[in-house]
Design a protein around this motif. Structure first.
Motif, PDB file in Angstrom:
ATOM      1  N   MET A 182      32.928  45.080  54.530  1.00  0.00           N
ATOM      2  CA  MET A 182      34.330  45.818  54.445  1.00  0.00           C
ATOM      3  C   MET A 182      34.533  46.444  52.837  1.00  0.00           C
ATOM      4  N   ASN A 183      35.367  47.361  52.958  1.00  0.00           N
ATOM      5  CA  ASN A 183      35.761  47.712  51.608  1.00  0.00           C
ATOM      6  C   ASN A 183      36.851  46.748  50.716  1.00  0.00           C
ATOM      7  N   HIS A 184      36.856  46.853  49.283  1.00  0.00           N
ATOM      8  CA  HIS A 184      37.801  45.938  48.836  1.00  0.00           C
ATOM      9  C   HIS A 184      39.047  46.503  48.615  1.00  0.00           C
ATOM     10  N   PHE A 185      40.090  45.461  48.293  1.00  0.00           N
ATOM     11  CA  PHE A 185      41.521  46.231  48.019  1.00  0.00           C
ATOM     12  C   PHE A 185      42.188  45.018  47.118  1.00  0.00           C
ATOM     13  N   HIS A 186      43.188  45.550  46.230  1.00  0.00           N
ATOM     14  CA  HIS A 186      43.998  44.427  45.460  1.00  0.00           C
ATOM     15  C   HIS A 186      45.489  45.268  45.545  1.00  0.00           C
ATOM     16  N   ILE A 187      46.476  44.256  45.538  1.00  0.00           N
ATOM     17  CA  ILE A 187      47.646  44.601  45.356  1.00  0.00           C
ATOM     18  C   ILE A 187      48.450  44.436  44.092  1.00  0.00           C
ATOM     19  N   THR A 188      49.266  45.038  43.432  1.00  0.00           N
ATOM     20  CA  THR A 188      49.736  44.951  42.251  1.00  0.00           C
ATOM     21  C   THR A 188      51.462  44.450  42.322  1.00  0.00           C
ATOM     22  N   LYS A 189      51.610  44.009  41.400  1.00  0.00           N
ATOM     23  CA  LYS A 189      53.243  43.293  41.583  1.00  0.00           C
ATOM     24  C   LYS A 189      53.925  44.303  41.959  1.00  0.00           C
ATOM     25  N   ASP A 190      53.855  45.602  41.466  1.00  0.00           N
ATOM     26  CA  ASP A 190      55.027  46.734  41.899  1.00  0.00           C
ATOM     27  C   ASP A 190      54.439  47.511  43.233  1.00  0.00           C
ATOM     28  N   LYS A 191      53.808  46.427  44.018  1.00  0.00           N
ATOM     29  CA  LYS A 191      53.393  46.946  45.555  1.00  0.00           C
ATOM     30  C   LYS A 191      52.408  48.323  45.540  1.00  0.00           C
ATOM     31  N   THR A 192      51.590  48.418  44.732  1.00  0.00           N
ATOM     32  CA  THR A 192      50.575  49.306  44.586  1.00  0.00           C
ATOM     33  C   THR A 192      49.430  48.938  45.507  1.00  0.00           C
ATOM     34  N   VAL A 193      48.643  49.357  46.564  1.00  0.00           N
ATOM     35  CA  VAL A 193      47.545  48.907  47.146  1.00  0.00           C
ATOM     36  C   VAL A 193      46.344  49.674  46.249  1.00  0.00           C
ATOM     37  N   VAL A 194      45.446  49.192  45.917  1.00  0.00           N
ATOM     38  CA  VAL A 194      44.395  49.966  45.184  1.00  0.00           C
ATOM     39  C   VAL A 194      43.069  49.798  45.784  1.00  0.00           C
ATOM     40  N   ILE A 195      42.426  50.864  46.345  1.00  0.00           N
ATOM     41  CA  ILE A 195      41.128  50.724  46.955  1.00  0.00           C
ATOM     42  C   ILE A 195      40.033  51.297  45.981  1.00  0.00           C
ATOM     43  N   PRO A 196      38.888  50.886  45.648  1.00  0.00           N
ATOM     44  CA  PRO A 196      38.064  51.724  44.967  1.00  0.00           C
ATOM     45  C   PRO A 196      37.783  52.706  45.457  1.00  0.00           C
ATOM     46  N   GLU A 197      37.668  53.957  44.563  1.00  0.00           N
ATOM     47  CA  GLU A 197      37.403  55.407  44.964  1.00  0.00           C
ATOM     48  C   GLU A 197      36.078  55.409  45.831  1.00  0.00           C
ATOM     49  N   PHE A 198      35.968  56.235  46.999  1.00  0.00           N
ATOM     50  CA  PHE A 198      34.877  56.320  47.505  1.00  0.00           C
ATOM     51  C   PHE A 198      33.663  57.071  46.788  1.00  0.00           C
TER      52      PHE A 198
END
Ligand code: PLP
Ligand code: COI
Length: 358
Positions: A237-253
């Protein structure tokens, strides 16, 4: 392309076995039939649906020695209206061709792949399970079949699709978050390699990292790039994280990360759920600091089999453990999981046009 269909008589079909299954494993069961299409002399031909069974290939087949072998993973869902719906098969077919190019294998037209998968799903619709978190998993693959030991691409190929009535990929399903081992010891792929292809070699070589992660009671490894600076992805699976300002960040392909159809789909969906989304290279040190400072509140993975999998802890080889948030399933990850699976299972409207009725 005409698809010749040779079906088992009803009395020899086995689909009653799944009706009683309480908890379905992922990928273990098979339906009664499979699709096969052969390639020789530059032409795909002889498309056929036949009873599921052994393939006959020569021991010298290129796929067995030099890894000319690629695959895909997609899903179909039975909705409450009693109809079967396939999820974004066209995207999988396009990506199979991307992988084919990287492995010097022939492309197979997207419409031929989709028509073949849809016809097989039609024949096997009774195999689609109805349990929560289950689906009829679709596994297309292509192998080089020429009996030749010279190190060169095969001149002949077989494309095959099998179906597997499946439950959740990680046992326990969405109820449990997984733990990932952060390691600099193993790498999944490097720039200039085949990391962005769905080729078998990427998976076989990942078994040793997965085995190593079990020593730390982790489910999998979080892979870094070859410089050990940036987060790449997890083995499935790809990885993601969510910051406290509600941004979902996925490593660039990059060319060492698989372009996940789940990530792309979730990215399309997120704005309607009130999230911002960003793809960028993610430095592992900044990611870990973000968890420690509370800037990063949730993390997880996206994938067809894994769907949306929350990560509770990052483990390190020295025994340190870093817990994400309170170590449970975060409310944002849950919201994304629920919105995404509601569309797949027909409980929410398919506004983005992802489903195709079989
Ligand atoms: N990354 C890897 C290495 C995978 O094997 C998968 C699974 O297919 C994914 C990411 C997720 O991709 P997708 O969402 O297209 O299934
Ligand atoms: C999928 O998510 O469909 C995959 O192909 C991952 C696989 C390793 C189970």
């Amino acid at each position: 392309m005409e698809i010749k269909t040779t079906l088992l008589p009803e009395s020899q079909r086995k689909c009653s076995t799944i009706k009683d299954a309480e908890s379905l494993p992922f990928g273990k069961l098979r339906s009664d039939h499979m699709l096969l299409i052969d390639y020789a002399k530059g032409v795909w031909k002889d498309a056929r649906i036949v009873p599921y069974g052994s393939l006959s290939i020569m021991p010298g087949a290129v796929a067995l020695h030099y890894g000319q072998s690629i695959f895909e993973g997609a899903k179909a869902f039975m909705h409450e209206d009693g109809e079967l719906y396939a999820f974004r098969l066209e995207e999988n077919a396009k990506r199979l061709n991307v992988s084919a190019n990287q492995l010097c294998m022939p492309e197979i037209p997207v419409d031929v792949q989709v028509e073949g998968m849809m016809k097989l799903l039609d024949v096997e619709r009774k195999w689609c399970p109805m349990q929560p978190e289950s689906s009829l998993y679709v596994r297309p693959f292509m192998i080089g079949t020429e009996d030749a030991l010279g190190m060169a691409p095969s001149s002949t190929y077989t494309f095959c699709v099998l179906l597997s009535p499946s439950g959740a990929y990680y046992s326990g399903g969405f109820k449990h978050a997984v733990r990932l081992l952060v390691t600099e010891r193993y790498h999944r792929a490097v720039s200039g390699g085949t990391g962005s292809a769905k080729c078998c070699g990427n998976y076989g070589q990942a078994f040793q990292a997965a085995r190593f992660s079990k020593k730390y009671d982790a489910s999998q490894v979080l892979y870094l790039d070859a410089s050990n600076q940036y987060i790449e992805e997890v083995g499935s699976m790809n990885h993601f994280h969510i910051t406290k300002d509600k941004t979902v960040v996925i490593p660039e392909f990059t060319d060492s990360i698989l372009r996940s159809i789940t990530s792309l789909s979730v990215m399309e969906l997120l704005p309607s759920l009130g999230y911002k989304v960003r793809q960028e290279r993610v430095k592992i040190t900044e990611f870990l600091d973000g968890i420690r400072s509370g800037e990063i509140i949730e993390a997880g993975g996206f994938g067809t089999a894994a769907v949306v999998t929350p990560v509770s802890e990052y483990i390190f080889e020295n025994g340190d453990i870093l817990t994400v948030g309170d170590g449970g399933i975060g409310e944002n990850t849950r919201k994304i999981y629920e919105a995404y699976t509601a569309i797949q299972t027909g409980k929410a409207a398919d506004k983005l046009g992802w489903l195709q009725k079989v």
